[in-house]
Design a protein around this motif. Structure first.
Motif, mmCIF file in Angstrom:
data_model
loop_
_atom_site.group_PDB
_atom_site.id
_atom_site.type_symbol
_atom_site.label_atom_id
_atom_site.label_comp_id
_atom_site.label_asym_id
_atom_site.label_seq_id
_atom_site.Cartn_x
_atom_site.Cartn_y
_atom_site.Cartn_z
ATOM 1 N N TYR A 1 -18.705 -18.838 57.591
ATOM 2 C CA TYR A 1 -17.239 -19.236 57.660
ATOM 3 C C TYR A 1 -16.570 -19.803 58.818
ATOM 4 C CZ TYR A 1 -12.346 -18.611 56.708
ATOM 5 O OH TYR A 1 -10.854 -19.037 56.807
ATOM 6 N N ALA A 2 -16.863 -19.399 60.069
ATOM 7 C CA ALA A 2 -16.436 -19.492 61.233
ATOM 8 C C ALA A 2 -17.084 -21.030 61.665
ATOM 9 C CB ALA A 2 -16.972 -18.578 62.225
ATOM 10 N N PHE A 3 -18.192 -21.175 61.335
ATOM 11 C CA PHE A 3 -19.134 -22.478 61.632
ATOM 12 C C PHE A 3 -18.298 -23.562 60.705
ATOM 13 C CE2 PHE A 3 -22.930 -20.027 63.134
ATOM 14 C CZ PHE A 3 -22.674 -20.292 64.252
ATOM 15 N N PHE B 1 -13.791 -23.152 61.872
ATOM 16 C CA PHE B 1 -13.358 -23.427 63.283
ATOM 17 C C PHE B 1 -14.202 -24.156 64.126
ATOM 18 C CE2 PHE B 1 -12.612 -18.936 62.030
ATOM 19 C CZ PHE B 1 -11.305 -19.001 61.863
#
Lengths: 702, 301
Positions: free
Chosen positions: B117-119, B122
């Motif tokens: 999700y972060a990759f 963001f």
């Protein structure tokens, strides 16, 4: 970041950086030093106890030997029959013993050991710190003497050992075996410890063999209290070496101001100076500790020698012949009963030997200082040059993103990347199962492993029977691995593509039925497939041989010859790998628009032309990655080789990674196996780079 | 092919090769493909431990030879299955496998989802390096990792013959694939959904757990099933790290039946069927995802 106008203070950064770096370097050094001091203190206590034990052993070896009575008949109905303690004859023991030895006769067997018991009792009286002494005689499996409070009343020595004291007896036999094997002393064979030291909090339990006339006849076990003096952490030198450079940099910065590079140089020099000074300090401290040990041991030795002489005179008033002189200078021994030689015969500390030890300390210290210095410099640069501030800023600014990624990254770091680099480091060592607790320094062999892997070209020998392959040779295994990979991929692609082309035919009956059944081998777990085929290739009961016999052929011992063994693993891997290629090709074939073929037909192209100019080019984007992937898979196909042929015969069908696994987990040569794996990694890396270039090229053409 | 070429001109619109020779070929392939499977089933239901389907006497008749290779038990019996769960410790091994594979799935998927999700959402310093490092780690050969992993996990951490000692390495093996797979799916979820939730005052965690994860359910399911299969089928690490017999996983246990001097083929066959059927069904169901994932990864790598 809120106030970008705020000027950056190099001075502050470097002071903080130096403080952290010095804390790291000096702190670790101080902890190491405390550990070393603690180790030396413990060793000192142990050495003193060993001196006492040696004195006791020497005393027993001289006092023992038996009474003036005739040798008792070999104990038969043992246990119940407790020999009467022959107090009145005890005094004769030593003289007789020595006389017997000198005449070359056997020492009297079945010793009743009055002298031994008295010696033990007197020894215990003169040594209040010794809590228990137990003497074992192998002859008759007797507890010859004991001051252990548990051996009272019924269990008073001398008596036969009880069955639940087997471990005590076994320990004695183990020490005897050690003495004997060390005496035979096969060249290169590891020496075995002849003194057993069991440590527990505040107490030591030591055991040593008793020898008479060159034979190990028993064992003495001595429990002793030790003073626990934990080495205190020395705060003063630590604080001085930590805060000294920081204060120094603060003062210097008054002169240097905010100039960046002079500040950096000053900080680095101060850090180095602090570490070096602390290292010197540590060496002095260690040397003092060693000297103190030497003095303490020498003092103990002198005291024990005096006591032993008195006791010897007391328990064995000599009939005439002098006892063998005591050799107290040989009492300070290591666990192999080799004199350490740190204390001279005159009872002085041997400065020369101590100097050698100090030299070894200095070497270790230099390595630690270099390592810590490098770490410290890295930290200093990180903080001082502002990377830390930037990292900190980024961490705060993107904290949500980092919070999401850090668990996974941490796991990867600890269990993937660290092991990877650790494996790399291991490949330069001769680490094996016995020395994994040693540091990498101590097992370092440089490029030795790689030299012996890559430098050995003895791939085959010419003998009377023709060429004999050396299956353990790296290049043999490499060639076999390449042959294995190429044949497997060729089989997989041919079969897979053929089946896909058939299944892609229009209006082909039972297509879904065929497709599902043909995929089954891929769905089957590989280890099960391998074990099944291993069973089916069994020489006597295997189905394959039974089919061959059905058609009148002879049963083939599949795993006895390299070629048939190769056929067996090839069949297994071919069976489980073609469905992948089939599915990939089928997917790609179905995505080719059918109007391309219609147009070609209109133009009068033959089927072969259609295949060459439409089908193959359209397959390429899917097929090339699939082939690359299956090359890597097959190259690393551990399970099939390991479970089906297990490298039989004699490693002929071993591929590189099963070979590396065997070196690591059957020969336990971790360092060598790690080097082997690094070579494999390099081969894969080279292949990866090459295929990347090739695919780029084909993409460019496409 | 040549034959069809010669007739090519008058069969131009229908120049497919004849089907019946191909059917013969395919049926032969089917026999080769299915024989080992039928063989296992036969041995499993034969009720004995023998490797042979039936005994061949010294001067066997042709019929006896044929009988010996026909994958059909002489007598049907469930005794192998019964004693597998009775006097053999197979139930325990199966349970070990379930525990290890489930723990791997839960931990692996959780770590992979958050990271992916972060990759996906963001942009932050280290993003590219992190993503690439996942890819690069796939290139490390298994054995190069095995030796240091063994020293770290078994000798340093003392986790030999424990579930933790298996789950942790399995997770880290599964994570890279899971991260890339999930990231690909997250990339397809429109960002506007989250932006509107943000405007409504939802916190970052709420958005992730309440909006994004439910939307990504299919991908999560696929990822979870793959990591389950990783843990369920793994053999080498388990065989190396698990020394105590009661801590064997199913693959190590099955090997135990027929490895070395042990020749309990009946137990092996029955156990194989039990261990393989769930994953084979899962595989059949998942294979189209697997293929696309693999080829996508290969193209990127």
């Amino acid at each position: 970041m809120d106030s970008p106008a705020r000027p950056v203070s190099h001075r502050r950064r470097f002071v903080i950086g130096l403080a952290l770096a010095a804390l790291l370097g000096v702190g670790v050094a101080a902890v190491l030093l405390t550990g070393a001091r603690q180790a030396e203190t413990n060793e000192r206590a142990e050495r003193r106890a060993v001196v006492t034990l040696s004195a006791l052993t020497a005393l027993l070896e001289r006092a023992g030997g038996g009474g003036a009575q005739a040798p008792e008949p070999p104990a038969t109905g043992l246990g119940e029959e407790i020999p009467s303690p022959p107090e009145e004859t005890g005094g004769m023991g030593l003289g007789d013993e020595l006389a017997a030895v000198e005449q070359g006769t056997e020492a009297p067997a079945a010793d009743s050991g009055g002298a031994v018991r008295r010696a033990v009792a007197r020894f215990a009286e003169t040594h209040p710190e010794v809590t228990a002494i137990r003497v074992l005689e192998f002859d008759g499996i007797t507890l010859a003497a004991s001051t252990d409070p548990r051996d009272q009343g019924e269990k008073q020595a001398p008596r036969r050992l009880a069955p639940d004291e087997k471990s005590f007896y076994d320990l004695g036999q183990k020490l005897r075996a050690a003495v004997e094997s060390n005496r035979e002393g096969a060249e290169g064979a590891a020496r075995q410890p002849e003194i057993r030291v069991a440590r527990s909090a505040g107490a030591l339990s030591l055991a040593a063999p008793i020898e008479r006339g060159g034979q190990v006849v028993g064992m003495v076990q001595m429990d002793t209290r030790t003073r626990r003096d934990p080495a205190a952490f020395a705060w003063l030198p630590f604080l001085a070496a930590w805060l000294g450079p920081v204060i120094g940099l603060l003062l210097l910065s008054l002169a240097l101001g905010e100039r960046r590079w002079p500040l950096a140089a000053a900080a680095a020099l101060l850090l180095l100076a602090a570490l070096w000074l602390y290292g010197r300090h540590a060496l002095t401290v260690l040397k003092e500790e060693r000297q103190a040990s030497g003095r303490a041991v020498a003092a103990r030795m002198a005291a024990e020698a005096k006591t032993a002489r008195t006791l010897l005179a007391e328990v064995a008033p000599l009939g005439g012949r002098p006892a063998q002189p005591l050799q107290p200078e040989r009492w300070d021994v290591d666990e192999f009963r080799q004199p350490r030689g740190l204390v001279t015969a005159a009872g002085q500390v041997d400065e020369g030997k101590l100097g050698e030890l100090a030299g070894a300390d200095a070497g270790r210290m230099t390595r630690s200082v270099i390592t810590l210095g490098l770490l410290g410099f890295a930290l200093l640069a990180f903080v001082g040059l502002g990377y830390a501030a930037r990292t900190g800023q980024a961490l705060v600014e993107y904290r949500v993103a980092y919070a999401y990624t850090i668990p996974a990254l941490l796991g990867m770091l600890v269990l993937v990347f660290f092991p990877f680099f650790y494996g790399f480091a291991l490949s330069f060592t001769n680490a094996n199962i016995y020395n994994t607790d040693k540091s990498i320094y101590d097992t370092w062999v440089g490029l030795g492993n790689f030299a012996s892997i890559l430098g050995d070209f003895g791939i085959a020998k010419r003998t009377a029977e023709g060429l004999v392959w050396n299956y353990q040779n790296f290049y043999y295994t490499l060639i076999f691995t390449i042959v294995w990979t190429v044949s497997n991929v060729a089989i997989g692609v041919t079969l897979g593509l053929t089946l896909a082309l058939i299944l892609n035919l229009k209006d082909f009956a039972f297509r879904p039925f065929y497709r599902v059944l043909l995929i089954l081998p891929w769905a089957m777990p590989t280890y099960i497939t391998s074990l099944i085929w291993q069973g089916m290739f069994h020489r006597q009961f295997g189905v394959i041989n039974q089919i061959i016999q059905l058609f009148g052929g002879p049963a083939i011992p599949w795993f006895d010859r390299p070629f048939t063994s190769f056929l067996a693993v090839l069949t297994t891997n071919g069976w489980l790998s073609f469905p992948f290629m089939m599915v990939i090709s089928l997917g790609a074939l179905q995505s080719i628009p059918s109007d391309l073929y219609e147009a070609a037909r209109v133009d009068g192209a033959t089927r072969w032309q259609q295949f060459k100019s439409i089908t193959l080019p359209s397959l390429r984007p899917a097929l090339v990655p699939a082939i690359i992937l299956s090359v890597i898979w097959t190259f690393n196909q551990f399970i099939v080789i390991y479970l089906v042929s297990a490298g039989e015969p004699g490693g002929a069908t071993e591929i590189l990674i099963t070979q590396a696994y065997k070196i690591a987990f059957q020969q336990y040569r971790y360092g060598y196996a790690a080097a082997y794996s690094v070579v494999i990694f390099m081969i894969l890396l080279a292949y990866g780079t090459w295929q990347n270039r090739v695919t780029r090229a084909t993409e460019a053409i496409g | 092919m040549k034959g069809s070429n010669q007739k090519g001109n008058n069969r131009r619109l229908n120049d497919e090769p004849r089907h019946w020779p191909l059917h013969i070929f395919l049926v032969l392939m089917l026999i080769v493909t299915c024989y080992p499977i039928l063989w296992v089933v036969t041995i499993a239901f034969s009720g004995g431990q023998s490797l042979a389907i039936s005994d061949i006497p010294d001067n066997a008749t042709f019929a006896q030879h044929v009988r010996a290779i026909t994958p059909w038990p002489e007598h049907w019996s469930l005794s192998n299955f019964r004693s597998l769960f009775g006097d053999q410790p197979f139930a325990r091994w199966l349970l070990n496998s379930v525990i290890v594979a489930s723990a791997t799935t839960v931990l692996g998927v959780f770590l992979a989802c958050t990271a992916a999700y972060a990759f996906s959402r963001f942009r932050f310093p280290g993003r590219r390096v992190g993503l690439m490092s996942f890819l690069v780690s796939q290139m490390f050969p298994g054995t190069l990792m095995m030796i240091p992993l063994y020293i770290i996990v078994v000798q340093w951490l003392g986790l030999g013959s424990t579930f933790t000692g298996l789950v942790l390495p399995y997770c880290t093996t599964a994570i890279p694939f899971c991260v890339w797979n999930m990231k690909g799916y997250f990339d397809t979820i429109p960002k506007e959904l989250e932006e509107s939730a943000l405007i409504d005052g939802a916190s970052q965690a709420t958005i992730f757990f309440r909006i994004v994860l439910p939307l990504a359910k299919p991908a999560v399911a696929v990822t979870a099933l793959f990591s389950f299969m990783t843990g369920w089928n793994e053999f080498i690490i388990a065989a190396t790290f698990m020394n105590r017999e009661d801590m064997y996983t199913a693959p190590v246990g099955l090997r135990f039946f027929v490895g070395g001097f042990s020749q309990q083929w009946g137990y092996f066959a029955a156990g194989s069927i039990i261990a393989a059927i769930p994953v084979m069904m899962l595989f059949m169901f998942l294979q189209k995802y697997l293929v696309s994932g693999l080829t996508a990864g290969a193209v990127k790598g």
